[in-house]
Design an enzyme around this catalytic site. Structure first.
Site, PDB file in Angstrom:
ATOM      1  N   THR A 160      35.950  42.350  46.410  1.00 46.30           N
ATOM      2  CA  THR A 160      35.542  43.734  46.154  1.00 46.30           C
ATOM      3  C   THR A 160      34.777  43.839  44.837  1.00 46.30           C
ATOM      4  O   THR A 160      33.713  44.471  44.769  1.00 46.30           O
ATOM      5  CB  THR A 160      36.786  44.652  46.150  1.00 46.30           C
ATOM      6  OG1 THR A 160      37.430  44.526  47.423  1.00 46.30           O
ATOM      7  CG2 THR A 160      36.415  46.105  45.912  1.00 46.30           C
TER       8      THR A 160
ATOM      9  N   ASN B  25      34.275  40.618  59.476  1.00 44.44           N
ATOM     10  CA  ASN B  25      35.711  40.336  59.418  1.00 44.44           C
ATOM     11  C   ASN B  25      36.466  40.806  60.651  1.00 44.44           C
ATOM     12  O   ASN B  25      37.543  40.301  60.947  1.00 44.44           O
ATOM     13  CB  ASN B  25      36.332  40.955  58.153  1.00 44.44           C
ATOM     14  CG  ASN B  25      35.936  42.394  57.940  1.00 44.44           C
ATOM     15  OD1 ASN B  25      34.751  42.712  57.885  1.00 44.44           O
ATOM     16  ND2 ASN B  25      36.905  43.270  57.844  1.00 44.44           N
TER      17      ASN B  25
ATOM     18  N   HIS C 299      41.468  34.502  48.497  1.00 47.45           N
ATOM     19  CA  HIS C 299      42.662  34.613  49.340  1.00 47.45           C
ATOM     20  C   HIS C 299      42.384  34.466  50.832  1.00 47.45           C
ATOM     21  O   HIS C 299      43.300  34.445  51.647  1.00 47.45           O
ATOM     22  CB  HIS C 299      43.461  35.894  49.039  1.00 47.45           C
ATOM     23  CG  HIS C 299      42.879  37.184  49.516  1.00 47.45           C
ATOM     24  ND1 HIS C 299      43.301  37.785  50.666  1.00 47.45           N
ATOM     25  CD2 HIS C 299      41.956  38.010  48.980  1.00 47.45           C
ATOM     26  CE1 HIS C 299      42.657  38.937  50.815  1.00 47.45           C
ATOM     27  NE2 HIS C 299      41.830  39.092  49.803  1.00 47.45           N
TER      28      HIS C 299
ATOM     29  N   CYS D  62      42.509  46.603  55.452  1.00 47.82           N
ATOM     30  CA  CYS D  62      42.283  47.732  54.546  1.00 47.82           C
ATOM     31  C   CYS D  62      42.335  49.066  55.265  1.00 47.82           C
ATOM     32  O   CYS D  62      42.503  50.105  54.647  1.00 47.82           O
ATOM     33  CB  CYS D  62      40.928  47.598  53.870  1.00 47.82           C
ATOM     34  SG  CYS D  62      40.774  46.044  53.033  1.00 47.82           S
TER      35      CYS D  62
HETATM   36  N1  PLP Z   1      34.563  41.475  52.392  1.00 44.34           N
HETATM   37  C1  PLP Z   1      35.152  41.063  53.518  1.00 44.34           C
HETATM   38  C2  PLP Z   1      34.322  40.696  54.700  1.00 44.34           C
HETATM   39  C3  PLP Z   1      36.544  40.960  53.586  1.00 44.34           C
HETATM   40  O1  PLP Z   1      37.124  40.561  54.728  1.00 44.34           O
HETATM   41  C4  PLP Z   1      37.306  41.289  52.434  1.00 44.34           C
HETATM   42  C5  PLP Z   1      38.783  41.159  52.446  1.00 44.34           C
HETATM   43  O2  PLP Z   1      39.529  41.916  52.926  1.00 44.34           O
HETATM   44  C6  PLP Z   1      36.642  41.722  51.275  1.00 44.34           C
HETATM   45  C7  PLP Z   1      35.273  41.802  51.302  1.00 44.34           C
HETATM   46  C8  PLP Z   1      37.385  42.121  50.033  1.00 44.34           C
HETATM   47  O3  PLP Z   1      37.848  41.006  49.329  1.00 44.34           O
HETATM   48  P1  PLP Z   1      39.067  41.164  48.305  1.00 44.34           P
HETATM   49  O4  PLP Z   1      40.290  41.456  49.122  1.00 44.34           O
HETATM   50  O5  PLP Z   1      39.147  39.849  47.594  1.00 44.34           O
HETATM   51  O6  PLP Z   1      38.712  42.272  47.369  1.00 44.34           O
END
Ligand code: PLP
Length: 386
Positions: free
Chosen positions: A75, A153, A203, A327
């Site tokens: 993020t 995702n 992660h 999320c």
């Molecule tokens: N972008 C994608 C495609 C993701 O799957 C995620 C994770 O949930 C993120 C961004 C955000 O990453 P982070 O959880 O490290 O902030």
């Protein structure tokens, strides 16, 4: 061998921290806890370990270590890319992105819209793929950045980022990709991709949450988003999260060494899961293109059944999966990704994402194939619509 007391099919949400990663991190908590910015020899060992980790994550991308900026995760990296592009080009206030980005990108763009930027959210086709010509058409003289994720995702669909970056180069526009879902699943090479900025999160590749990176191509103009100390060569303020950075480095090494396995064994498990469910449960449909797609992801809908009910019963059977991204779990809104594919809300709400990882076994898939068909049958019996 998977020793977990449950069967985990949610690797696109997060992954377990590999024992090798824990082992690499521990000395940085117990022994080498110095501040890498301190000058004495004790702390300089910490600094050397950060350097080593930077080399390891750079190798994952075929990048130069100096092109890596460690951040707090995907993020932050994504937010940094957008803000940097706007800060270095004050006259340009237009962004091109897609309607199916992760909320990290989408919400950042929406916030920038409220602050006066214009944003083009490109639609996708019914199978989740993106039309390269639409990207070209969207670019304007005032476009500051084009940001397109490498792999979605929710559906796993892979976008033609190398081609998009080439278009951007021709138009003199900066290009960012959210590659958070890619490492360990796709071969990554920033030379081939040709992007200016690229975001990763640790992660998703068997390292801890709260650590990530932004790749910034050499000579690409850059302005920091988090300002403070001189860390990361002045590109991201704040004392480095050394144990997590070191864990990320080790995880990058592991991800590279496991790429072939993810592309063969994990793909085989995913295909068996998907093909069996499609063939044996009537009214099952796949969301998104078969290819190009991440080898670990299957997004399937079960007509007439609510995903929330399926997930609850799967949970009781010791199976972890999700409806869309982690999320958005808990929100009643259907997934914005499936809505962008044109699914009607009922079909979107009947969809489940299964995402596999290196620790999944054939026994996990057997367990799922044993439990899911009776769950769907039971819910359909209860459903007033059938
Ligand atoms: N972008 C994608 C495609 C993701 O799957 C995620 C994770 O949930 C993120 C961004 C955000 O990453 P982070 O959880 O490290 O902030």
């Amino acid at each position: 061998m998977n020793t977990a007391p449950f069967h985990y099919f949610d690797h696109n949400a997060t992954t377990p921290v590999a024992p090798e990663v824990v082992a690499a991190m521990l000395p940085l908590l117990t022994e080498w806890w110095g501040n890498p910015s301190s000058a004495y020899q004790f702390a300089q060992e910490t600094s050397r370990r950060v350097d080593r980790a930077r080399e390891q994550v750079a190798a994952l991308l075929n990048a130069q270590p100096r092109e890596i900026v460690f951040t707090s995760g995907g993020t932050e990296s994504i937010n940094t890319a957008f803000h940097s592009a706007l800060l270095v080009q004050p006259g340009r206030r237009h962004i091109v992105t897609t309607a199916v980005e992760h909320s990290a990108g989408l919400k950042c763009c929406e916030a920038l819209e409220r602050r006066g930027c214009a944003v083009t959210f490109l639609p996708v086709a019914g199978d989740g793929t993106l039309d390269l010509a639409a990207v070209k058409r969207a670019i304007r003289p005032e476009t500051a950045i084009v940001s397109v994720m490498l792999a979605n995702n929710e559906t796993g669909v892979v976008f033609p980022v190398a081609e998009i970056a080439a278009v951007c180069r021709r138009h003199g526009v900066l290009c960012h990709t959210d590659a958070v879902q890619a490492p360990g699943k796709l071969q990554l090479d920033v030379g081939v991709l040709g992007v200016d900025y690229l975001s990763l999160s640790a992660h998703k590749l068997n390292a801890p949450k709260g650590i990530g990176l932004l790749y910034v191509r050499r000579k690409t103009p850059f302005q920091p988003y988090i300002v403070g100390g001189h860390q990361e060569r002045g590109r991201r303020g704040g004392t480095e999260n050394v144990p997590y950075i070191v864990g990320f480095g080790r995880a990058a090494e592991l991800a590279m060494s496991r790429l072939a396995e993810e592309n063969t064994r994990v793909r085989g498990l995913r295909d068996r899961l998907e093909n069996t469910l499609l063939a044996t449960i009537p009214g099952t449909f796949r969301n998104g293109a078969v290819e190009p797609r991440l080898p670990n992801t299957a997004n399937l809908g079960f007509a007439g059944v609510e995903s929330e009910a399926i997930l609850m019963l799967l949970d009781q059977a010791g199976i972890c999966a999700s409806a869309g991204s982690a999320c958005t779990t808990g929100s009643l809104e259907p997934s914005h990704v499936l809505a962008a594919l044109g699914l009607d809300p009922a079909r979107a709400r009947s969809s489940i994402r299964f995402s596999l990882g290196v620790e999944n076994t054939a026994a996990d898939v057997d367990h799922l194939l044993q439990h899911l068909p009776p769950i769907i049958a039971r819910l359909r019996e209860l459903s007033p619509e059938t």
